[in-house]
Each structure stands twice: as structure tokens, then as C-alpha cells.
Design an enzyme around this catalytic site. Structure first.
Site, short mmCIF file in Angstrom:
data_model
loop_
_atom_site.label_atom_id
_atom_site.label_comp_id
_atom_site.label_asym_id
_atom_site.label_seq_id
_atom_site.Cartn_x
_atom_site.Cartn_y
_atom_site.Cartn_z
CB CYS A 280 -46.45 9.99 31.96
SG CYS A 280 -45.49 10.26 30.46
CG HIS A 419 -46.13 5.63 29.48
ND1 HIS A 419 -46.78 6.72 30.01
CD2 HIS A 419 -46.40 4.58 30.32
CE1 HIS A 419 -47.44 6.35 31.10
NE2 HIS A 419 -47.22 5.06 31.30
CG ASP A 442 -48.42 3.15 34.01
OD1 ASP A 442 -48.46 4.37 33.74
OD2 ASP A 442 -48.46 2.26 33.15
#
Length: 505
Positions: A280, A419, A442
Site C-alpha cells: 500500500c 495501512h 485506497d
């Protein structure tokens, strides 16, 4: 034996007139035969047995009388007066006990049969080893403690506390080891191989499950190797045109939205099978780079990156190069000074390090605690609104709608535990339930999902719900924001190598 003869003389024992005491062996012999008896001691060794010796005495006319008794204890062959008999036997027992103590081995003595068929019971002393003796002493101590409840309770309590402490320490050690393994697995510290190996293993599983043909396997693997050679992302996970489409949607009007601010055009990059679970941070950096490449002010310093968004392995090389040049040494040590061919996570400091190494002024804002009564972060929402709305380059679009405010600022990198996402804008809603909403890209949303979102935005405003996040939906304990603030002067480069942050509040 000489001592015993002296004791006999000292006690003045009366012998019959016909007897004399042998000065050699101390036995009683008739006066007529005393000379012969003494001479025999020097002419031949005495080899007669105990029974024969007393038989000789009887032959000579000497036998037990009321005043004397014959001792047959061990090798003793003496006549002892009746008055001294008990002391004589007791002396034998003391000698045996002394021998037993000096040798460490107890002697087992059999009962003694006397001339008058009397039996003297001797104590039985059993042979015991050191271990048996220790066990016996321990048993006696336990019995003593049992008879003294207070001392016994204290003893048992001390043992129980010691055992409980050892157990707790062992459980704590095991728990720490398990937590360390979880952290290592979480941040990719315990795994080997990186994007390429994970991507290859996924393709192999697909072939094994008959979801991909062998031909497709080699074609996709060749494409991956080609990407690695060019250092550019393949674009298979990229979705473009979302922010321009949002412009169109806000111009048409969005129910309940009082005002909205959007960053410059930014491409969305989704995680793929090669970086699922750990990529991520890299994907958000790709999004941020895609925005910076579209801005005239940052384009000159982005030449070292290229005119296209780099791949994840290439970004790992950029971060390691920044570490080598002295940026964020502490973070480098925490990650073992290595990222290439690994699945290690990156965060806010790694994003700042690689951008600062490109001469881009980058700052970190640390929202280290919740500022709302229910664990929310209203201060962070207000700061994000000021970032977009108070920019000097912010302008209102000349449209019939007064809702949309287009800015020329890049998006924000938003990090929290486990995250990270990219803030591309903010909405301000009206009404009694009005408030601020963040618009987020995202990386966990796949390219297929983002393409579907793009189509929903074109048809209606309902697609915005996939991008919006309210104050109550952002309740992590801590947040960090990385934002770009222009080009650094050469004099700032050295100072920027040390990572620092502004804490709010």
C-alpha cells in the site's frame, strides 16, 4: 587385650588358688601348666579355633563358674568376671560403632550365643548410601514441618510463589517471541523475496488450479520481466480520469454538499498479486508521483524518476539510494538497510526520505492522539480542509455551480497503523448533520472496482460513497500526513536528511 588384662588386675578379681593368668594371651591356666602354656606361645602359632580353645580350657579343668563367663563376641576369647560382663559387652558395641563411623559402612552383627545359651541382642545398623541418608534427612525435615503447620505453610507458599513466577516468566517470554514473529510477518521482516517472487508464485498457483494456461503463464511472466527492465509500472492496476470525472459530477450538483475541494489530477494505482498485503505504501507513492509529474513546478526535479510512474522494485531502489545518501538513517537501520527483493512495509518517513532526496520539500504532520471525545480526529479534518482551501493557488472554477473549488496542490499521503491511503479532496456538507468528509484513494480497491466507480460517478453521485470517509469512520489511534511544499534550496538538503514532524495538537 592388654588393656582388659590390666582392668582385671585393677579390679582385683579373685581367681581360684590353682589358676594363674597367662602374661601373653591373658587366659587362666593352672599353675602346674602355666610354664608349658607360655612356652607354647613361642614354639608354634596359635591356630586353634574359638571352640577348640575353650575345649582346651575344659581339658585343663577350667570351665565357667559362677564368677566368670566366656566371651565369644567376634574374635574375643576372654574370661570375664560376672560383675564386669555388661561393661565388657558394651565396650564391644562401642568398638563396632566406631569402626562403622570411620569406614562409612554400618556392620551387621549377628546375635551372640554365650556358653550358658544366653543371647545378647545387638543393635542392627543398616548400610546406607549418601543418597539414602539425604532422603532420610529430607523425610525427617518434612515430618518436622508437618508437625509445625506455620513453618510448613510458609515453606509451601514460598515454593508455590517461586513456581508461579517461573511460569509467568516463561509465558511472557513465549508471548514476546510470538509478538515479534507477528510484527516481523506484518512488516515483511521475516519473509524473503519481493514483488517478482510473489507474482511468480501466484502465476504458478493459477496454473496448478487450471485458472491460467501455460501459455498465458509464460506470456505474463515475460511481460513482468520486461517491466523490470524498463523500471516503469505496467499500468495494469492503474485507473485514470477519476478526478476530472469528479469535476463533472460536482458541476452537475451533489445533494447535501455545500463545498468541495479537489487536488490536481491523480491516477489511482491498486495493489496486485505481486504486492498484496504489503504494497500500500508503494502504491500511494506511485499515485503521488503521478500527480507531481503533471505539475510544472516539480517536473524538473522528477527527471531522475523519469516521465512515467516507476514500478515497485524501482521505488525500492530509490529509497535505498536515499538511505545511502544519508536520508533517514534511523529508519534505514530499523528496516535493516535493505528493501530490494523484500516485502517490507514502508511508511511516512520512507515517503518523505525519497521525495527529499529528489529536492522536494516534504513535511510530516503527526496527529498523535484523538482530539474528539469519541476517539475521532476533528483537528486532522480541519487541518486537511485548510490545506486544500487556504492554498494560495486555490481558485474557484468559473462555472454556474459554486460547490467545486479546484486547487493546484498535490494530494496528501495519509498513514495509520497497518495501512495508508491518499487524500484527494474534502467535502463540506450542509444541514444539521453537516460536517467534513474526506475523499480517499485506497490501494486496496482493485482496478476493476475503480473502473466500476468511475462509471457510477458518470451516471450519478452515489458512486462518491466509495470515496467518502466521515469523522466517525476515521478512529485510528494515530495518523500521519505527508505533504509536499515546494522545491528545496540546496542549503536545505543537508538539514532535511533528519526526519522530523510537527505534532498536532
Amino acid at each position: 587385650m592388654k588393656r582388659r588384662r590390666e582392668e582385671l588386675y585393677r579390679h582385683d578379681i579373685d581367681f581360684p588358688p590353682s589358676l594363674s593368668i597367662c602374661p601373653v594371651c591373658g587366659t587362666s591356666v593352672s599353675k602346674e601348666n602355666i610354664g608349658i602354656h607360655v612356652e607354647e606361645h613361642f614354639t608354634q602359632p596359635s591356630t586353634s579355633s574359638e571352640g577348640n580353645r575353650f575345649d582346651d580350657l575344659e581339658v585343663q579343668g577350667i570351665s565357667d563358674s559362677a564368677d566368670f563367663r566366656a566371651c565369644t563376641y567376634g574374635k574375643c576369647q576372654e574370661l570375664v568376671s560376672t560383675s564386669d560382663w555388661d561393661d565388657h559387652i558394651f565396650a564391644h558395641t562401642l568398638e563396632d560403632q566406631a569402626i562403622s563411623d570411620s569406614t562409612g559402612t554400618n556392620l551387621l552383627q549377628a546375635p551372640v550365643t554365650f556358653h550358658q545359651q544366653e543371647q545378647y541382642d545387638m543393635p542392627l545398623i543398616y548400610a546406607q548410601s549418601d543418597q539414602a541418608l539425604a532422603q532420610e534427612l529430607e523425610k525427617q525435615e518434612m515430618e518436622r514441618l508437618e508437625n509445625q503447620p506455620c513453618e510448613w505453610d510458609d515453606h509451601m507458599l514460598a515454593q508455590a510463589l517461586e513456581s508461579e513466577q517461573r511460569r509467568e516468566l516463561e509465558e511472557q517470554r513465549q508471548q514476546e517471541e510470538e509478538e515479534l514473529k507477528k510484527l516481523q510477518a506484518m512488516y515483511g521482516m521475516s519473509s524473503t523475496g519481493g514483488y517478482v517472487s510473489q507474482y511468480s508464485r501466484h502465476l504458478e498457483r493459477e496454473v496448478a488450479r487450471n485458472k491460467t494456461s501455460v501459455g498465458d503463464y509464460y506470456a505474463r511472466k515475460a511481460e513482468m520481466l520486461k517491466i523490470l527492465m524498463t523500471d516503469n509500472d505496467s499500468g495494469e492496476s492503474c485507473t485514470r480520469g477519476i478526478i476530472p470525472q469528479l469535476h463533472h459530477r460536482y458541476e452537475m450538483g451533489v445533494s447535501g454538499t455545500k463545498a468541495s475541494w479537489l487536488a490536481i489530477d491523480t491516477d489511482h494505482f491498486a495493489s496486485t498479486v505481486g504486492d498484496a498485503g504489503w504494497g500500500c505504501g508503494y502504491r500511494n507513492l506511485q499515485m503521488l508521483i503521478s500527480a507531481l509529474l503533471k505539475m510544472e513546478i516539480y517536473r524538473p526535479v522528477m527527471l531522475s524518476v523519469g516521465d512515467k510512474v516507476p514500478s515497485i522494485p524501482r521505488i525500492q531502489q530509490f529509497i535505498e539510494s536515499a538511505w545511502t545518501n544519508g536520508f533517514d538513517r534511523q529508519g534505514s537501520e530499523q528496516l535493516g538497510c535493505k528493501l530490494i527483493n523484500t516485502r517490507k512495509w514502508i511508511g511516512a518517513t520512507e515517503i518523505a526520505a525519497v521525495l527529499r532526496s529528489l529536492q522536494i520539500r516534504t513535511k510530516i504532520i503527526d496527529f498523535h492522539q484523538a482530539t474528539g471525545c469519541d476517539g475521532t480526529h476533528p483537528e486532522m479534518f480541519s487541518w486537511i480542509k485548510r490545506y486544500f482551501s487556504c492554498s494560495v493557488s486555490s481558485t474557484v472554477l468559473p462555472t454556474s455551480s459554486s460547490v467545486l473549488r479546484q486547487t493546484s496542490v498535490p494530494p496528501l499521503y495519509l498513514q495509520h497503523q497497518g495501512h495508508s491511503r491518499l487524500v484527494i479532496g474534502v467535502e463540506e456538507h450542509s444541514g444539521k448533520d453537516g460536517g467534513l468528509y474526506l475523499l480517499l484513494f485506497d490501494p486496496s480497491h482493485s482496478a476493476k472496482q475503480m473502473q466500476s466507480l468511475l462509471e457510477d460517478i458518470q451516471s450519478s453521485s452515489s458512486g462518491l460513497r466509495h470515496l467518502r470517509r466521515s469523522l466517525k469512520q476515521m478512529r485510528c489511534k494515530q495518523y500521519q500526513i505527508v505533504y509536499v511544499d515546494g522545491i528545496m534550496e540546496p542549503s536545505e538538503m543537508e538539514e532535511s536528511k533528519t526526519m522530523d514532524s510537527l505534532r498536532v495538537p
